[in-house]
Design a protein around this motif. Structure first.
Motif, PDB file in Angstrom:
ATOM      1  N   SER A   2       0.833  -1.322   0.056  1.00  0.00           N
ATOM      2  CA  SER A   2      -0.105   0.022  -0.173  1.00  0.00           C
ATOM      3  C   SER A   2       0.717   1.207  -0.080  1.00  0.00           C
ATOM      4  O   SER A   2       0.166   2.305  -0.381  1.00  0.00           O
ATOM      5  CB  SER A   2      -1.039  -0.002   1.121  1.00  0.00           C
ATOM      6  OG  SER A   2      -1.939  -1.067   1.061  1.00  0.00           O
ATOM      7  N   ASP A   3       2.037   1.387   0.567  1.00  0.00           N
ATOM      8  CA  ASP A   3       2.963   2.310   0.721  1.00  0.00           C
ATOM      9  C   ASP A   3       4.467   1.790   0.169  1.00  0.00           C
ATOM     10  O   ASP A   3       5.099   1.649   1.217  1.00  0.00           O
ATOM     11  CB  ASP A   3       2.840   2.941   1.977  1.00  0.00           C
ATOM     12  CG  ASP A   3       3.883   4.022   2.319  1.00  0.00           C
ATOM     13  OD1 ASP A   3       4.173   4.714   1.167  1.00  0.00           O
ATOM     14  OD2 ASP A   3       3.900   4.479   3.376  1.00  0.00           O
ATOM     15  N   LYS A   4       4.538   1.710  -0.955  1.00  0.00           N
ATOM     16  CA  LYS A   4       5.817   0.918  -1.718  1.00  0.00           C
ATOM     17  C   LYS A   4       6.939   1.789  -1.121  1.00  0.00           C
ATOM     18  O   LYS A   4       6.936   2.932  -0.942  1.00  0.00           O
ATOM     19  CB  LYS A   4       5.691   0.768  -3.071  1.00  0.00           C
ATOM     20  CG  LYS A   4       4.675   0.021  -3.633  1.00  0.00           C
ATOM     21  CD  LYS A   4       4.694  -0.316  -5.154  1.00  0.00           C
ATOM     22  CE  LYS A   4       3.592  -1.280  -5.348  1.00  0.00           C
ATOM     23  NZ  LYS A   4       2.277  -0.617  -5.259  1.00  0.00           N
ATOM     24  N   PRO A   5       8.262   0.942  -1.049  1.00  0.00           N
ATOM     25  CA  PRO A   5       9.288   1.636  -0.556  1.00  0.00           C
ATOM     26  C   PRO A   5       9.847   2.686  -1.555  1.00  0.00           C
ATOM     27  O   PRO A   5       9.766   2.341  -2.880  1.00  0.00           O
ATOM     28  CB  PRO A   5      10.529   0.492  -0.439  1.00  0.00           C
ATOM     29  CG  PRO A   5       9.396  -0.866  -0.013  1.00  0.00           C
ATOM     30  CD  PRO A   5       8.200  -0.310  -0.871  1.00  0.00           C
ATOM     31  N   THR A   6      10.435   3.664  -1.002  1.00  0.00           N
ATOM     32  CA  THR A   6      11.057   4.765  -1.997  1.00  0.00           C
ATOM     33  C   THR A   6      12.601   4.789  -1.655  1.00  0.00           C
ATOM     34  O   THR A   6      13.210   4.609  -0.516  1.00  0.00           O
ATOM     35  CB  THR A   6      10.204   6.178  -1.695  1.00  0.00           C
ATOM     36  OG1 THR A   6      10.150   6.505  -0.327  1.00  0.00           O
ATOM     37  CG2 THR A   6       8.901   6.008  -2.134  1.00  0.00           C
ATOM     38  N   VAL A   7      13.010   5.708  -2.416  1.00  0.00           N
ATOM     39  CA  VAL A   7      14.573   6.162  -2.085  1.00  0.00           C
ATOM     40  C   VAL A   7      14.496   6.770  -0.884  1.00  0.00           C
ATOM     41  O   VAL A   7      13.826   8.015  -0.787  1.00  0.00           O
ATOM     42  CB  VAL A   7      15.154   6.862  -3.365  1.00  0.00           C
ATOM     43  CG1 VAL A   7      16.503   7.294  -2.926  1.00  0.00           C
ATOM     44  CG2 VAL A   7      15.231   5.971  -4.489  1.00  0.00           C
ATOM     45  N   ARG A   8      15.365   6.641  -0.043  1.00  0.00           N
ATOM     46  CA  ARG A   8      15.772   7.303   1.295  1.00  0.00           C
ATOM     47  C   ARG A   8      17.152   7.773   1.504  1.00  0.00           C
ATOM     48  O   ARG A   8      18.178   6.884   1.143  1.00  0.00           O
ATOM     49  CB  ARG A   8      15.114   6.611   2.525  1.00  0.00           C
ATOM     50  CG  ARG A   8      13.442   6.256   2.339  1.00  0.00           C
ATOM     51  CD  ARG A   8      12.844   5.724   3.534  1.00  0.00           C
ATOM     52  NE  ARG A   8      11.722   5.095   3.502  1.00  0.00           N
ATOM     53  CZ  ARG A   8      10.751   5.935   3.898  1.00  0.00           C
ATOM     54  NH1 ARG A   8      11.201   7.167   4.706  1.00  0.00           N
ATOM     55  NH2 ARG A   8       9.507   5.522   3.887  1.00  0.00           N
ATOM     56  N   VAL A   9      17.238   8.941   1.919  1.00  0.00           N
ATOM     57  CA  VAL A   9      18.606   9.589   2.418  1.00  0.00           C
ATOM     58  C   VAL A   9      18.679   9.825   3.941  1.00  0.00           C
ATOM     59  O   VAL A   9      17.647  10.374   4.639  1.00  0.00           O
ATOM     60  CB  VAL A   9      19.103  10.605   1.609  1.00  0.00           C
ATOM     61  CG1 VAL A   9      20.438  11.145   2.093  1.00  0.00           C
ATOM     62  CG2 VAL A   9      19.065  10.458   0.030  1.00  0.00           C
ATOM     63  N   LYS A  10      19.680   9.340   4.637  1.00  0.00           N
ATOM     64  CA  LYS A  10      19.970   9.380   6.191  1.00  0.00           C
ATOM     65  C   LYS A  10      21.211   9.863   6.506  1.00  0.00           C
ATOM     66  O   LYS A  10      22.181   9.074   5.799  1.00  0.00           O
ATOM     67  CB  LYS A  10      19.479   8.224   6.846  1.00  0.00           C
ATOM     68  CG  LYS A  10      19.316   8.320   8.354  1.00  0.00           C
ATOM     69  CD  LYS A  10      18.739   7.416   9.207  1.00  0.00           C
ATOM     70  CE  LYS A  10      18.404   7.497  10.599  1.00  0.00           C
ATOM     71  NZ  LYS A  10      17.981   6.454  11.320  1.00  0.00           N
TER      72      LYS A  10
END
Length: 252
Positions: free
Chosen positions: A150-158
């Protein structure tokens, strides 16, 4: 899973804000609700031992196993600093035999989602059953299929800092629908804060998302009865907004 040698290097820095105490409290609530006088716990995939230390301070007798020697070394050092008596050892949760019997097996921070195939997860469940007393509890969390889709993984920066380094982590997910797996490709920049020298670590973490019916079937094959599953954030009913879920099963 050699990836965890580098992963252990920056793990605690990136998760410095993780509330291990609150998560240990949730584990305690579920064990108290569904268990019977649980005292002796083994943690499958204990990582750097933070959950174990919190649970030990709550009065549980704790044991932890992990595939990464570096993670275990860090966990042992942390337990000494916290002055808690915890037995740690390097082991594969799919092959673990053990010499003791436990009241509960826990497996947190999505360790079971690293078991990508049906055989992997079944072997992990079978290992848990081998070391549990009859009626013992298996408690684990996973990426929960309805929420992930329902809330697909996306590119993330940490970004994160320790005394010597700045860390920048870019996570790029690739989804595989026929395997129910998300391959999270990490690119981690480790920057020396004095010299500016930069090291780049590239890792892949393959995470499986699970649905209740398949876990119920696999647990049954390993001689467990599934009791229920709960949203990891609030311990309420899971739904399409639940990205992670605790599952609780009883050894039969």
């Amino acid at each position: 899973m050699e990836v965890f040698q580098d992963y252990a290097y920056y793990y605690n820095t990136f998760y410095a804000d993780k509330d291990y105490k609150a998560e240990a409290q949730k584990v305690h609530l579920l064990l108290d609700r569904y268990g019977n006088n649980i005292k002796h716990i083994i943690n499958f995939g204990c990582g750097t031992g933070r959950h174990d230390a919190e649970l030990a301070e709550m009065g549980y007798r704790c044991t932890g196993i992990d595939m990464s020697p570096m993670m275990i070394e860090i966990a042992e050092e942390y337990a000494k600093r916290k002055n808690v008596d915890i037995e740690f050892s390097v082991a594969d949760i799919r092959k673990y035999m053990g010499k003791s019997r436990y009241d509960a097996v826990i497996s947190l921070f999505h360790v079971m989602s690293y078991q990508n195939t049906n055989q992997d997860i079944l072997e992990a469940f079978q290992s848990a059953r081998r070391v549990l007393h009859s009626g013992g509890i298996l408690l684990f969390d996973v990426w929960y299929g309805p929420g992930v889709l329902s809330d697909k993984p996306t590119v993330r920066v940490k970004e994160a800092l320790d005394d010597k380094h700045k860390f920048v982590r870019i996570a790029r997910p690739v989804m595989y629908d026929k395997k129910n797996v998300v391959n999270v490709c990490y690119e981690v920049f480790v920057i020396d804060r004095q010299s500016g020298e930069t090291r780049v670590i590239n890792e892949e973490h393959c995470m499986r998302y699970f649905f209740r019916p398949e876990l119920e079937l696999l647990l049954k094959q390993a001689d467990f009865e599934l009791i229920g599953n709960f949203d990891c954030e609030n311990l309420g009913e899971t739904g399409y907004n639940s990205w992670t879920s605790y599952f609780v099963a009883r050894a039969v």
